[in-house]
Design a protein around this motif. Structure first.
Motif, mmCIF file in Angstrom:
data_model
loop_
_atom_site.group_PDB
_atom_site.id
_atom_site.type_symbol
_atom_site.label_atom_id
_atom_site.label_comp_id
_atom_site.label_asym_id
_atom_site.label_seq_id
_atom_site.Cartn_x
_atom_site.Cartn_y
_atom_site.Cartn_z
ATOM 1 N N LYS A 153 0.827 -1.208 0.000
ATOM 2 C CA LYS A 153 0.000 0.000 0.000
ATOM 3 C C LYS A 153 0.862 1.260 0.000
ATOM 4 C CE LYS A 153 -4.079 -1.975 2.264
ATOM 5 N NZ LYS A 153 -4.955 -1.934 3.468
ATOM 6 N N LEU A 154 1.960 1.229 0.761
ATOM 7 C CA LEU A 154 2.881 2.370 0.727
ATOM 8 C C LEU A 154 3.634 2.439 -0.593
ATOM 9 C CD1 LEU A 154 4.426 2.373 4.313
ATOM 10 C CD2 LEU A 154 3.063 4.169 3.268
ATOM 11 N N ASN A 155 3.966 1.276 -1.160
ATOM 12 C CA ASN A 155 4.614 1.179 -2.461
ATOM 13 C C ASN A 155 5.952 1.919 -2.494
ATOM 14 O OD1 ASN A 155 4.808 0.130 -4.991
ATOM 15 N ND2 ASN A 155 3.585 1.728 -5.978
ATOM 16 N N GLU A 156 6.728 1.772 -1.425
ATOM 17 C CA GLU A 156 8.092 2.280 -1.421
ATOM 18 C C GLU A 156 9.026 1.110 -1.697
ATOM 19 O OE1 GLU A 156 9.030 4.357 2.115
ATOM 20 O OE2 GLU A 156 7.558 5.944 1.786
ATOM 21 N N GLN A 157 9.958 1.294 -2.621
ATOM 22 C CA GLN A 157 10.765 0.181 -3.102
ATOM 23 C C GLN A 157 11.612 -0.441 -2.001
ATOM 24 O OE1 GLN A 157 13.235 1.191 -6.408
ATOM 25 N NE2 GLN A 157 14.059 -0.856 -6.662
ATOM 26 N N ARG A 158 12.275 0.384 -1.202
ATOM 27 C CA ARG A 158 13.160 -0.156 -0.167
ATOM 28 C C ARG A 158 12.377 -0.885 0.916
ATOM 29 N NH1 ARG A 158 17.643 4.709 0.818
ATOM 30 N NH2 ARG A 158 18.516 4.680 -1.297
ATOM 31 N N LEU A 159 11.229 -0.316 1.293
ATOM 32 C CA LEU A 159 10.419 -0.961 2.337
ATOM 33 C C LEU A 159 9.836 -2.277 1.836
ATOM 34 C CD1 LEU A 159 9.237 -0.674 5.188
ATOM 35 C CD2 LEU A 159 7.282 0.513 4.161
#
Length: 894
Positions: free
Chosen positions: A752-758
């Protein structure tokens, strides 16, 4: 659909003009390609183009000794200070005049600029705490003509400058007692290069006639001493001027110090006996004392100095060699030829090529993506078909079977066959497994083919004729002509197959688009009437809609099944044409007669890409029929058709200066000639886009233009794109959920956040034993996003097996559900296939190499230590003699 495409790479162009430069480590080569700069990583076999661009073509490139900064100068004298590490522009400067050479000192504290007959010395940026990056320290005068080359001594105290006036000047960069300036002559042509010896003031000067002179200095580098401040003494009674006593003090003159001068120590000719070819470029390696000289006929010589012994000579090009440089270790020599756009890197000790690349001699006119998006095929007016690797940026195969310009190229659905059409009246099919032309399709009477299409099964090949007004259909399996589709009353401009049905759409200048059903006796199922001449036609990836570009600048969308018009886009004003130098009308009026010549749907079918005789490429939203974004593919004013307004500085009372051939060097083109007069001495190409294609992965699109093959891609690492986000979903909550071992909830929150590192951290925290259970519990709406992310990770991550397990379990668990919406999922599947295929090609070569080496080692180990008896040797000899006798008898019988 995201529209944040950024310039990614430039293919098809390797060298245009200017000087080549190796990085300090000697592993990468920097080459100017038009108004951009390309970096070729020779050990990694990869090429990249820096994201910025200058106003005109680049002529000079110089790097600092540590390789962190660089200075780039274009034709007009505008300079950019760039960072090689961050690939960003740090500062700009304008020298107000064309620059011939730029060189940093070996200590990196200063750099020289050869501008006109003057040499300017600046403080190097980053060495002084000043806001201005370009601080002029001193100007050096002496030559009466343009300065062409410069070279420093190893201690950065002196430098030599070669000029067009056939003289070489030696200046001191610091106040020295012994050196000031010294002029050296003795040549009959303009100086091409001048070099200092290693740790010496001795000098070599080379002129355009191929003559090298060796100059011996009366000083060594260690003899140069800084100038001491002059002492002042009090006045005495003898210091009188005009009968009056001078007040103050007088400085003592040091006339006893000996000044720097040179003596000739030899003269040699680099040309062969009786060869009067002009020398165009030269490079010298001080440590190895190797001189490389390039000539106008495409040959180069390698000599050892100071004895001028010829080591090697080779012809590498049919055109003049424009630039030569040697890397720091002295192993590799790079050559650039601006006439052919050719770039070579030669390892002279082993006499082998490290890099040998050449783009299309004329403009690119067609391109096509392979089904997996890993390769791009291009066709040019030179009759060549080239296949490029999108990962490395290099061409790995070139087909030269056609004898005239290429008009279209296309891949089959399996990606193993490439088909091309040409104006020579043939359509050829190439095998990408054996790299050969295995089919040649011809028409009953000689005609010129203007367009090409291959159906989804790869069995049918169709080509449209521009002079016979017919469409020819062949069988790929047999190579026979199946049928000739007649009915058009004008030249056929474009053909396209429906991706999901055996329906062919043909567009013609007779203002109609005809739909042909290939399985029902080749009959016409529908005829669509267009308001103007049709120029391009393309189907949506699902096959339910087709778009047509017409000569009036409009793009119309039609329902392919019902034959009903579903929308229309007025794109004439979006082209934003430029003004040519010889145009007598404004750019606004010139755009009224222009239109889009190339169309392509995006991978998901929501956007339409359009381009034509303009420097802009437009992306339209199909459903809303609005312009979503406009991309400027070039800002190079060295090309024609870039100016928007009339330049009053070029206007006289008799008209524009561009209309005077002698004044500006612009050749007036004949009526109807689009490409310009190739026989003229001054040729300025016009900017235009000839072909556009979206990648099957949906992550990038490519365009063939005057500058080459441009690739624009999405940079997901710099984009925040949340999906079903609420207040409770934060990075901290994802980490807390991971610590509790709730893998499914943590993965959903990370997606849902769609941050690559996370998301990468979350996936790599999941134990591989729980991947199967987690994939089965994943909702269907998240599968497509996770597949796209896995494709990117498989391509770049070192945890290859871990991410392959993820992809395998996702497809196995949800494969049946994904078939229902396979059309929308095709970009993600293609992206996954491209990543896996790239790893497969690399690993398969390594595995085959190891396997064959192991077999060879096993065979050697079995033969070593085994003693053969004399009877076995005699029997082997007898069998060889008998076999030779049998073969000779067979030859006699034949």
């Amino acid at each position: 659909m995201k529209y944040s495409y950024k310039f990614s790479n430039l293919l098809g162009t390797f060298y245009r003009s200017g000087n080549l430069t190796f990085t300090p480590d000697g592993n990468s080569l920097i080459s100017p390609v038009g108004n951009r700069l390309s970096v070729f990583h020779l050990k990694n076999n990869r090429a990249e183009t820096l994201p910025w661009a200058t106003r005109c073509n680049i002529t000079c490139v110089a790097l600092t000794p540590d390789g962190s900064l660089g200075i780039v100068v274009d034709e007009e004298g505008s300079a950019l200070l760039i960072s090689i590490v961050t690939k960003a522009v740090l500062n700009t400067f304008n020298f107000q005049q064309p620059v011939n050479a730029v060189s940093f000192s070996p200590d990196g504290k200063k750099f020289l600029v050869c501008k006109g007959s003057v040499v300017l010395m600046y403080h190097a940026p980053g060495k002084r705490r000043e806001f201005n990056a370009f601080v002029l320290e001193k100007s050096y005068f002496g030559p009466v003509d343009d300065t062409m080359c410069v070279d420093w001594t190893d201690d950065s105290k002196c430098f030599a400058v070669g000029s067009k006036d056939m003289t070489t000047w030696v200046f001191s960069a610091e106040p020295l007692e012994n050196a000031a300036r010294f002029s050296i002559g003795g040549h009959k042509e303009a100086i091409v290069s001048c070099f200092f010896k290693d740790n010496s003031l001795d000098l070599y000067s080379i002129c355009g006639a191929g003559t090298i002179r060796i100059w011996k200095s009366n000083f060594e580098l260690t003899d140069l001493r800084p100038r001491k401040p002059r002492k002042e003494r009090p006045l005495n009674e003898m210091d009188v001027e005009n009968g009056e006593k001078i007040r103050g003090s007088v400085k003592e003159e040091d006339d006893d110090s000996e000044k720097l001068y040179y003596n000739s120590n030899g003269k040699h000719h680099l040309n062969k006996a009786g060869d009067f070819t002009m020398l165009t470029a030269a490079a010298f390696h001080k440590k190895l004392r190797i001189l490389v000289s390039g000539f106008a006929n495409g040959t180069f010589h390698i000599h050892e100095l100071p004895d001028v012994n010829l080591i090697h000579s080779l012809s590498i090009s049919g055109q003049s060699i424009s630039s030569i440089t040697i890397n720091s270790t002295g192993d590799w020599i790079s050559f650039g030829s601006s006439g052919l756009g050719q770039l070579l890197v030669w390892e002279w000790q082993s006499e082998s090529y490290i890099l040998k690349q050449q783009g299309h001699f004329n403009n690119m006119v067609a391109l096509s993506y392979s089904p997996d998006g890993q390769h791009i095929a291009t066709g040019g007016n030179d009759g060549k078909v080239k296949v490029w690797d999108t990962t490395s940026g290099f061409c790995f195969v070139t087909f030269t079977n056609h004898t005239s310009g290429i008009t279209a190229v296309a891949f089959t659905s399996n990606g193993q066959v490439l088909v091309s059409s040409s104006l020579d009246g043939t359509v050829r099919a190439y095998s990408l497994l054996r790299y050969r032309n295995f089919r040649t399709f011809t028409s009953p009477r000689l005609t010129q083919f203007s367009c090409l299409a291959v159906d989804g099964s790869g069995d049918l090949v169709c080509a449209g004729a521009q002079d016979a007004f017919e469409v020819y259909v062949w069988s790929m399996q047999t190579g026979k002509l199946l049928d000739v589709l007649a009915g058009h009353e004008g030249p056929v401009s474009s053909v396209a197959f429906n991706p999901w049905k055996s329906v062919l759409a043909t567009a013609s200048w007779d203002r109609t688009v005809r739909l042909w059903h290939m399985t029902d006796s080749w009959r016409t199922t529908e005829t669509l009437s267009i308001t103007a001449e049709a120029l391009a036609v393309t189907f949506r990836p699902d096959g339910r809609e087709l778009a047509v570009a017409s000569l009036d600048g409009q793009i119309t969308m039609w329902d392919s099944e019902k034959g009903i018009q579903t929308g229309s886009i007025e794109g004439r004003h979006d082209l934003q044409m430029g003004r040519k130098e010889t145009d007598k009308i404004t750019a606004k009026h010139s755009a009224k007669g222009k239109a889009f010549t190339s169309l392509c749907y995006s991978a998901d079918g929501n956007a339409l890409l359009a381009g034509g005789a303009s420097r802009f490429v437009c992306i339209y939203h199909v459903r809303e029929q609005l312009l979503a974004k406009k991309f400027e593919i070039s800002c190079n004013y060295s090309l024609d058709g870039m100016e928007e307004f009339l330049d009053r500085r070029k206007m006289t009372e008799f008209g524009s200066l561009a209309l005077v051939d002698e004044g500006s060097g612009v050749a007036l083109s004949l009526p109807g000639v689009r490409l310009g007069d190739m026989s003229s001495r001054h040729f300025k190409p016009e900017i235009h886009v000839t072909s556009l294609r979206f990648s099957p992965t949906g992550r990038c699109w490519a365009a063939t233009s005057t500058e080459g093959l441009l690739i624009y891609s999405l940079d997901s690492s710099l984009m925040f794109d949340p999906f079903q986000l609420d207040e409770e979903v934060t990075a901290g909550s994802v980490h807390r959920t991971l610590r509790k071992g709730e893998w499914t909830l943590a993965l959903l929150m990370a997606m849902k956040l769609n941050e690559q590192r996370l998301l990468q951290e979350t996936l790599e925290s999941v134990p591989y034993t729980d991947i199967k259970v987690l994939c089965s519990a994943l909702p269907e709406s998240y599968i497509e996003r996770l597949l796209v992310f896995l494709a990117a990770q498989i391509e770049s991550s070192r945890h290859l097996q871990f991410y392959l397990i993820w992809a395998h379990e996702l497809l196995m668990q949800h494969g049946q559900k994904l078939k229902a919406r396979s059309v929308s999922l095709m970009p993600a599947i293609h992206s996954l296939q491209k990543s896996i295929q790239s790893h497969f090609t690399e690993l398969s070569k390594l595995c085959d190499w190891n396997r064959y080496n192991m077999r060879f080692a096993i065979c050697l180990s079995k033969q070593r230590g085994v003693k053969r008896l004399p009877e076995e040797r005699d029997s082997d000899m007898d069998s060889e003699v008998e076999s030779m006798a049998d073969s000779s008898k067979e030859e006699e019988i034949e």
